[in-house]
Design an enzyme around this catalytic site. Structure first.
Site, PDB file in Angstrom:
ATOM      1  N   ASP A  72       0.819  -1.211   0.000  1.00 16.03           N
ATOM      2  CA  ASP A  72       0.000   0.000   0.000  1.00 16.03           C
ATOM      3  C   ASP A  72       0.853   1.262   0.000  1.00 16.03           C
ATOM      4  O   ASP A  72       2.063   1.215   0.215  1.00 16.03           O
ATOM      5  CB  ASP A  72      -0.962  -0.003   1.202  1.00 16.03           C
ATOM      6  CG  ASP A  72      -0.304  -0.429   2.511  1.00 16.03           C
ATOM      7  OD1 ASP A  72       0.940  -0.433   2.581  1.00 16.03           O
ATOM      8  OD2 ASP A  72      -1.028  -0.751   3.463  1.00 16.03           O
ATOM      9  N   ASP A 141      -7.516  -2.748  14.224  1.00 17.74           N
ATOM     10  CA  ASP A 141      -8.867  -3.247  13.924  1.00 17.74           C
ATOM     11  C   ASP A 141      -8.815  -4.480  13.019  1.00 17.74           C
ATOM     12  O   ASP A 141      -9.831  -4.898  12.472  1.00 17.74           O
ATOM     13  CB  ASP A 141      -9.712  -2.143  13.267  1.00 17.74           C
ATOM     14  CG  ASP A 141      -9.048  -1.594  11.997  1.00 17.74           C
ATOM     15  OD1 ASP A 141      -8.019  -2.144  11.563  1.00 17.74           O
ATOM     16  OD2 ASP A 141      -9.580  -0.605  11.444  1.00 17.74           O
ATOM     17  N   HIS A 143      -7.158  -4.763  10.174  1.00 16.10           N
ATOM     18  CA  HIS A 143      -7.037  -4.524   8.728  1.00 16.10           C
ATOM     19  C   HIS A 143      -5.718  -5.063   8.208  1.00 16.10           C
ATOM     20  O   HIS A 143      -4.699  -5.008   8.885  1.00 16.10           O
ATOM     21  CB  HIS A 143      -7.264  -3.053   8.348  1.00 16.10           C
ATOM     22  CG  HIS A 143      -6.199  -2.087   8.756  1.00 16.10           C
ATOM     23  ND1 HIS A 143      -6.464  -0.953   9.489  1.00 16.10           N
ATOM     24  CD2 HIS A 143      -4.874  -2.047   8.495  1.00 16.10           C
ATOM     25  CE1 HIS A 143      -5.343  -0.275   9.670  1.00 16.10           C
ATOM     26  NE2 HIS A 143      -4.358  -0.921   9.091  1.00 16.10           N
ATOM     27  N   GLU A 148      -9.668  -1.821   5.311  1.00 17.00           N
ATOM     28  CA  GLU A 148     -10.359  -1.473   6.543  1.00 17.00           C
ATOM     29  C   GLU A 148     -11.593  -2.364   6.718  1.00 17.00           C
ATOM     30  O   GLU A 148     -12.023  -3.027   5.761  1.00 17.00           O
ATOM     31  CB  GLU A 148     -10.796  -0.007   6.470  1.00 17.00           C
ATOM     32  CG  GLU A 148      -9.654   0.993   6.289  1.00 17.00           C
ATOM     33  CD  GLU A 148      -8.894   1.275   7.586  1.00 17.00           C
ATOM     34  OE1 GLU A 148      -8.819   0.388   8.460  1.00 17.00           O
ATOM     35  OE2 GLU A 148      -8.368   2.392   7.715  1.00 17.00           O
TER      36      GLU A 148
HETATM   37  C1  GLP Z   1      -0.795   0.607   8.438  1.00 16.26           C
HETATM   38  C2  GLP Z   1      -0.406  -0.224   7.232  1.00 16.26           C
HETATM   39  C3  GLP Z   1      -0.550  -1.692   7.517  1.00 16.26           C
HETATM   40  C4  GLP Z   1       0.171  -2.044   8.793  1.00 16.26           C
HETATM   41  C5  GLP Z   1      -0.438  -1.264   9.935  1.00 16.26           C
HETATM   42  C6  GLP Z   1       0.147  -1.585  11.291  1.00 16.26           C
HETATM   43  O1  GLP Z   1      -2.150   0.699   8.581  1.00 16.26           O
HETATM   44  N1  GLP Z   1      -1.163   0.092   6.076  1.00 16.26           N
HETATM   45  O2  GLP Z   1      -0.028  -2.436   6.419  1.00 16.26           O
HETATM   46  O3  GLP Z   1       0.068  -3.422   9.021  1.00 16.26           O
HETATM   47  O4  GLP Z   1      -0.241   0.115   9.650  1.00 16.26           O
HETATM   48  O5  GLP Z   1       1.259  -0.818  11.575  1.00 16.26           O
HETATM   49  P1  GLP Z   1       2.230  -1.115  12.786  1.00 16.26           P
HETATM   50  O6  GLP Z   1       3.059  -2.281  12.373  1.00 16.26           O
HETATM   51  O7  GLP Z   1       3.058   0.142  12.919  1.00 16.26           O
HETATM   52  O8  GLP Z   1       1.401  -1.401  13.975  1.00 16.26           O
END
Ligand code: GLP
Length: 264
Positions: A72, A141, A143, A148
Site C-alpha cells: 500500500d 482493527d 485490517h 479497513e
Molecule cells: C498501516 C499499514 C498496515 C500495517 C499497519 C500496522 O495501517 N497500512 O499495512 O500493518 O499500519 O502498523 P504497525 O506495524 O506500525 O502497527
C-alpha cells in the site's frame, strides 16, 4: 492457519526473517524463476527487515532474483516524504539488500489516474507469476494492508478511504496530528493477498491482541479483514506473547503443541 508464538517480539521477527530466507533459497535451488514476494510497512516488520538485511550481508540469502510488490501507499503524499511507504521501504530494507531496482514495485499514490495505477499493479503481479509469499502486518482493527473493516474479502488493488481510527493510530508518525495523515491510500485487496501461495502476518504487542483474537477465533468477516486467512491453505500468524493475550487458553496450548510437534 498456524500461529507461531515467541515470548519476545524480536525472536518472532527473527524467526519470520529466517523462514522467508529459507523459502527464497528453497525456490532458487529448484528453478531460475524469480521469487515473488509481497511486503508491508509499519513498525512491526522492522526487526524482520533488519534480520533479512543481515542475512543478505552475510551471504545467507540473496534478493537478486526476488521481485517485490508493496501492499500500500498513501494518496497524495510525495514519495520523498519521510512517512511515505516509499521512504520507509528504502530506509528499512531496500538500501540494505541486493534486490535489483527494477524488481521493486510500490504503488504510486501520486499517479494522475489512480484507478489505472491499481489495475496496472494487479496486472504486473499476474505478469510476474503471482505471489509465492506475502508478508503483512495488521492494524489494531484487524485490517490487512489498508483493507479497513467492510472491505470485501474478494477485493483487489484499489483506492481506499482510511477510517478515522486508522488515521488517529497512524498520526503518531505525523506529529500526532491526524489532519496531516492522508485520508486515502492505494491498497492491494484482501484477495490480492490471499491469492499468494503462502501468507505470513506479523503481530506484536497488546494493541494487536483483540485483532488476533478476532482473526483466529472469530468467524471469517469483513469486520476483521485478516480473518480471511482462515480460508487460506498456508496461512501463518507470527506473534509475541502480548499479541496472543486474548486467545483462549486451549487455543494457545494447541498452537504451542503444533509448534513443538513440528519443531517450528
Ligand atoms: C498501516 C499499514 C498496515 C500495517 C499497519 C500496522 O495501517 N497500512 O499495512 O500493518 O499500519 O502498523 P504497525 O506495524 O506500525 O502497527
Amino acid at each position: 492457519m498456524k500461529v507461531i508464538i515467541r515470548e519476545k517480539a524480536k525472536d518472532a521477527a527473527v524467526w519470520a526473517a529466517r523462514y522467508i530466507a529459507d523459502r527464497i533459497n528453497e525456490k532458487a535451488a529448484k528453478t531460475s524463476e524469480p521469487f515473488v514476494i509481497g511486503l508491508c510497512t509499519g513498525s512491526t516488520p522492522i526487526e524482520t527487515y533488519k534480520e533479512l538485511s543481515r542475512l543478505v550481508k552475510e551471504g545467507k540469502v540473496s534478493f537478486k532474483n526476488v521481485i517485490s510488490f508493496n501492499m500500500d501507499e498513501y494518496v497524495g503524499l510525495p514519495e520523498s516524504h519521510p512517512e511515505s511507504y516509499h521512504s520507509f521501504m528504502y530506509h528499512n530494507l531496500f538500501d540494505y539488500i541486493d534486490e535489483p531496482a527494477q524488481n521493486i514495485h510500490i504503488l504510486n499514490g501520486n499517479a494522475p489516474d489512480l484507478n489505472a495505477e491499481c489495475e496496472a499493479y494487479e496486472k504486473a503481479i499476474r505478469d510476474a507469476g503471482g505471489f509465492d509469499f506475502f508478508l503483512g502486518g495488521i492494524g489494531e482493527d484487524g485490517h490487512i494492508a489498508f483493507n479497513e473493516p467492510f472491505s470485501p474479502l474478494t477485493s483487489r488493488t484499489r483506492v481506499v478511504t482510511l477510517t478515522e481510527d486508522t488515521r488517529i493510530v497512524n498520526s503518531r508518525f505525523f506529529d500526532n496530528d491526524m489532519n496531516q495523515v492522508p485520508k486515502q491510500a492505494l491498497s492491494v485487496g484482501v484477495a490480492t493477498v490471499t491469492d499468494a501461495k503462502e501468507v505470513m502476518i506479523l503481530a506484536f504487542g497488546p494493541k494487536k491482541a483483540r485483532a488476533i483474537h478476532d482473526a483466529v477465533e472469530g468467524g471469517v468477516s469483513h469486520m476483521c479483514t485478516v480473518s480471511a486467512l482462515q480460508n487460506h491453505p498456508a496461512g501463518w500468524i507470527v506473534c509475541d506473547e502480548a499479541a496472543v493475550g486474548e486467545l483462549r487458553v486451549n487455543s494457545y496450548k494447541y498452537f504451542k503443541a503444533v509448534e513443538a510437534a513440528e519443531k517450528l
